[in-house]
Design an enzyme around this catalytic site. Structure first.
Site, PDB file in Angstrom:
ATOM      1  CE  LYS A  22      -1.641   1.647   4.003  1.00  0.00           C
ATOM      2  NZ  LYS A  22      -1.279   3.039   4.330  1.00  0.00           N
ATOM      3  CG  ASN A  23       2.319   2.646   3.533  1.00  0.00           C
ATOM      4  OD1 ASN A  23       1.168   3.011   3.278  1.00  0.00           O
ATOM      5  ND2 ASN A  23       2.714   2.371   4.757  1.00  0.00           N
ATOM      6  CB  CYS A 115      -3.671  11.336  11.947  1.00  0.00           C
ATOM      7  SG  CYS A 115      -3.533   9.557  11.883  1.00  0.00           S
ATOM      8  NE  ARG A 120       0.577  10.509   9.932  1.00  0.00           N
ATOM      9  CZ  ARG A 120       0.157   9.458   9.210  1.00  0.00           C
ATOM     10  NH1 ARG A 120      -0.972   8.854   9.522  1.00  0.00           N
ATOM     11  NH2 ARG A 120       0.852   9.026   8.191  1.00  0.00           N
ATOM     12  CG  ASP A 306       3.396   1.651   9.566  1.00  0.00           C
ATOM     13  OD1 ASP A 306       3.617   1.889   8.374  1.00  0.00           O
ATOM     14  OD2 ASP A 306       3.102   2.530  10.399  1.00  0.00           O
ATOM     15  NE  ARG A 398      -7.300   4.245   5.581  1.00  0.00           N
ATOM     16  CZ  ARG A 398      -6.404   5.000   6.235  1.00  0.00           C
ATOM     17  NH1 ARG A 398      -6.519   5.191   7.532  1.00  0.00           N
ATOM     18  NH2 ARG A 398      -5.409   5.528   5.565  1.00  0.00           N
TER      19      ARG A 398
HETATM   20  C1  EPZ Z   1       4.314   6.986   6.180  1.00  0.00           C
HETATM   21  O1  EPZ Z   1       3.553   8.091   6.679  1.00  0.00           O
HETATM   22  C2  EPZ Z   1       3.359   5.801   6.151  1.00  0.00           C
HETATM   23  N1  EPZ Z   1       2.208   6.122   5.326  1.00  0.00           N
HETATM   24  C3  EPZ Z   1       2.879   5.484   7.566  1.00  0.00           C
HETATM   25  O2  EPZ Z   1       2.112   4.280   7.507  1.00  0.00           O
HETATM   26  C4  EPZ Z   1       4.081   5.200   8.440  1.00  0.00           C
HETATM   27  O3  EPZ Z   1       3.656   5.019   9.757  1.00  0.00           O
HETATM   28  C5  EPZ Z   1       5.042   6.403   8.395  1.00  0.00           C
HETATM   29  O4  EPZ Z   1       5.425   6.693   7.044  1.00  0.00           O
HETATM   30  C6  EPZ Z   1       6.317   6.155   9.187  1.00  0.00           C
HETATM   31  O5  EPZ Z   1       6.959   5.010   8.751  1.00  0.00           O
HETATM   32  C7  EPZ Z   1       2.322   6.018   3.982  1.00  0.00           C
HETATM   33  O6  EPZ Z   1       3.357   5.726   3.417  1.00  0.00           O
HETATM   34  C8  EPZ Z   1       1.075   6.287   3.184  1.00  0.00           C
HETATM   35  P1  EPZ Z   1       6.354  10.427   8.185  1.00  0.00           P
HETATM   36  P2  EPZ Z   1       4.158   9.580   6.620  1.00  0.00           P
HETATM   37  O7  EPZ Z   1       6.236  11.711   7.444  1.00  0.00           O
HETATM   38  O8  EPZ Z   1       5.063   9.723   5.478  1.00  0.00           O
HETATM   39  C9  EPZ Z   1       6.745  13.768  11.551  1.00  0.00           C
HETATM   40  C10 EPZ Z   1       0.266   2.840   7.842  1.00  0.00           C
HETATM   41  O9  EPZ Z   1      -0.094   2.290   8.887  1.00  0.00           O
HETATM   42  N2  EPZ Z   1       6.645  14.750  10.454  1.00  0.00           N
HETATM   43  O10 EPZ Z   1       7.526   9.576   7.896  1.00  0.00           O
HETATM   44  O11 EPZ Z   1       2.990  10.496   6.745  1.00  0.00           O
HETATM   45  C11 EPZ Z   1       5.438  13.000  11.754  1.00  0.00           C
HETATM   46  O12 EPZ Z   1       4.525  13.709  12.533  1.00  0.00           O
HETATM   47  C12 EPZ Z   1       0.718   4.326   7.871  1.00  0.00           C
HETATM   48  O13 EPZ Z   1       0.332   2.293   6.730  1.00  0.00           O
HETATM   49  C13 EPZ Z   1       6.817  16.086  10.736  1.00  0.00           C
HETATM   50  O14 EPZ Z   1       7.052  16.475  11.881  1.00  0.00           O
HETATM   51  O15 EPZ Z   1       5.002   9.598   7.986  1.00  0.00           O
HETATM   52  C14 EPZ Z   1       5.927  11.719  12.399  1.00  0.00           C
HETATM   53  O16 EPZ Z   1       6.062  11.923  13.750  1.00  0.00           O
HETATM   54  C15 EPZ Z   1       0.431   4.994   9.173  1.00  0.00           C
HETATM   55  N3  EPZ Z   1       6.710  16.969   9.697  1.00  0.00           N
HETATM   56  C16 EPZ Z   1       7.289  11.509  11.743  1.00  0.00           C
HETATM   57  O17 EPZ Z   1       7.702  12.763  11.202  1.00  0.00           O
HETATM   58  C17 EPZ Z   1       6.467  16.572   8.401  1.00  0.00           C
HETATM   59  O18 EPZ Z   1       6.378  17.415   7.495  1.00  0.00           O
HETATM   60  C18 EPZ Z   1       7.311  10.470  10.622  1.00  0.00           C
HETATM   61  O19 EPZ Z   1       6.255  10.745   9.747  1.00  0.00           O
HETATM   62  C19 EPZ Z   1       6.287  15.198   8.147  1.00  0.00           C
HETATM   63  C20 EPZ Z   1       6.386  14.294   9.185  1.00  0.00           C
END
Ligand code: EPZ
Length: 420
Positions: A22-23, A115, A120, A306, A398
């Site tokens: 998915k990701n 979320c 996020r 995850d 999902r």
């Molecule tokens: C991806 O989300 C995945 N989703 C998530 O999977 C996964 O948990 C996550 O990466 C971490 O591995 C998809 O790929 C669709 P991040 P993403 O930006 O990219 C902070 C699932 O269960 N952050 O790597 O949105 C954020 O708040 C889902 O399949 C900022 O502060 O996650 C978090 O604490 C859930 N500012 C951390 O970084 C930003 O601009 C990592 O988030 C972006 C992120």
């Protein structure tokens, strides 16, 4: 609304085939907006999230055909505006911003909003776009990104919890059509980022270093159509590995990439689970007995956030104290109180959950709160004595393709029922 009704206590046996990731599929679908030529993507899981993304691409003007796991997408003529009603359904849709900005030099996207697992924010995505020369305006719940042209630059994209997966993907896609060279420092190293870079390079992009913390993108003037097969879903793989161990079964997992799961395999071994790699298929079974283990979630190649909830279900069955620390998302313990309803003993201390494992679980009605929490409740229900009803399984649909059918094939007593 649907629920799963599970009669637990049956060891899982047999073979299961993992679906596409998915990701990886979501940003790859968004990347098709970078060209007006047709793209063919195979191995796409049939999930509510991939269907949402298809709807969003259609709302932008792309033609999308989805059949038997193959997507044919042509974004011949598109607009740069995605409305709240669609985007709010799936946070991952934020990754259309980079391709729209690159192709149209403008993108108006609804802000994804909060979320249940954490705030996020998307500040790092926007920082990356600004570093490429885009002007960002946030108004009325929307982000307006515009640029006369995008110009390559060097940027640091690390944040509070380290790298950002979709932030890296978004900026990498925007930089493919920028003038000059972009260097992303503290880039996310996830296999899904590598899969996206491989697809973009197949479209004619010039990307190197994906999979490491420094990614270099040499901008090109145009991208063309391409074909690609999405990598297997490493989180689904981990989920079935843990389900096999939690039910004391023996399962062969097919279409799995063990090299994407080193941290998970290492931790499962530590917890007493035996995993043999037989020509790409993983044979998973519990060793003599489960053991307690400490887990800390980290960006890739560390232990994935995850898989944290699913691992908690397993460690609730392992005698002894296990400490699980969540370092990526600030409120990703919604499953703790539901696991307690099944008899698990877990206390939350700040970013850690202290699991006093070993007490047998017994079935009860529980409520899913998010995608991975729902998978953890299914695993606990399969291991528990008696009947468990997991409500709100739309969360699960999902991210898991036909999970109940796959589990039934492994001997599980699970069926989908209408919630009363
Ligand atoms: C991806 O989300 C995945 N989703 C998530 O999977 C996964 O948990 C996550 O990466 C971490 O591995 C998809 O790929 C669709 P991040 P993403 O930006 O990219 C902070 C699932 O269960 N952050 O790597 O949105 C954020 O708040 C889902 O399949 C900022 O502060 O996650 C978090 O604490 C859930 N500012 C951390 O970084 C930003 O601009 C990592 O988030 C972006 C992120």
């Amino acid at each position: 609304m649907e629920s799963f009704l599970i009669k637990g206590g049956v060891p899982l046996h047999g073979e299961v085939t993992i679906s596409g990731s998915k990701n990886a599929a979501l940003p790859i679908m968004a990347a098709t907006l970078l060209t007006d030529e047709p793209c063919i993507i195979r191995g796409v899981p049939d999930l509510s999230d991939t269907r949402f993304m298809a709807q969003i691409l259609q709302s932008l003007g792309a033609q999308v055909k989805f059949a038997n796991g193959t997507l044919t997408i042509r974004a011949k003529k598109i607009r740069g505006y995605a409305d709240y009603e669609l985007v709010r359904k799936m946070r991952g849709s934020i990754c259309i911003a980079g391709p729209l900005l690159a192709r149209l030099h403008k993108a108006r996207i609804s802000l994804p909003g909060g979320c249940i697992i954490g705030a996020r924010p998307i500040n790092l995505h926007l920082k990356g776009f600004e570093s490429l020369g885009a002007k960002i305006k946030i108004e009325g719940g929307y982000v307006d990104a515009t640029a006369k042209k995008l110009v390559g630059s060097t940027m640091f994209l690390g944040g509070r919890a380290g790298s950002t997966v979709l932030g890296t993907a978004n900026v990498m896609m925007a930089a493919t059509l920028a003038d000059g060279v972009t260097v992303i420092e503290s880039a996310a190293c996830e296999p899904e980022v590598v899969d996206l870079a491989n697809f973009l390079n197949a479209m004619g992009a010039k990307i190197s270093g994906a999979g490491g913390p420094t990614i270099t993108i040499s901008g090109v003037s145009k991208l063309h159509g391409a074909e690609h097969t999405v990598i297997p879903d490493r989180i689904e793989t981990a989920t079935f590995m843990i389900a096999a161990a939690a039910t004391n079964g023996e399962v062969t997992i097919k279409n799995a990439r063990a090299d994407h799961l080193n941290a998970v395999i290492d931790k499962l071994n530590e917890a007493g689970v035996s995993i043999q790699n037989r020509g790409g298929n993983l044979l998973v079974r519990r060793g003599k007995k489960l053991r307690a283990a400490d887990v800390t979630t980290l960006p890739y190649s560390g232990f994935p956030t995850d898989v944290q909830a699913q691992m908690m279900s397993l460690l609730a069955l392992a005698p002894g104290i296990s400490i699980i620390t969540e370092r990526i998302f600030e409120s990703r313990f919604m499953h703790v109180s539901e696991l307690a309803r099944l008899g698990a003993e877990i206390e939350i201390e700040g970013p850690s959950a202290i699991v006093k494992g070993g007490r047998p679980l017994s079935g009860a009605p529980v409520m899913a709160s998010d995608l991975r929490a729902s998978a953890a409740l299914v695993i606990a229900g399969l291991a528990a004595k008696g009947a468990t009803q997991v409500n709100r399984i739309y969360h699960l649909d999902r991210g898991y393709e036909k999970m109940d059918a796959k589990l039934r094939k492994l001997g599980a007593r699970i069926r989908r029922v209408e919630e009363k």
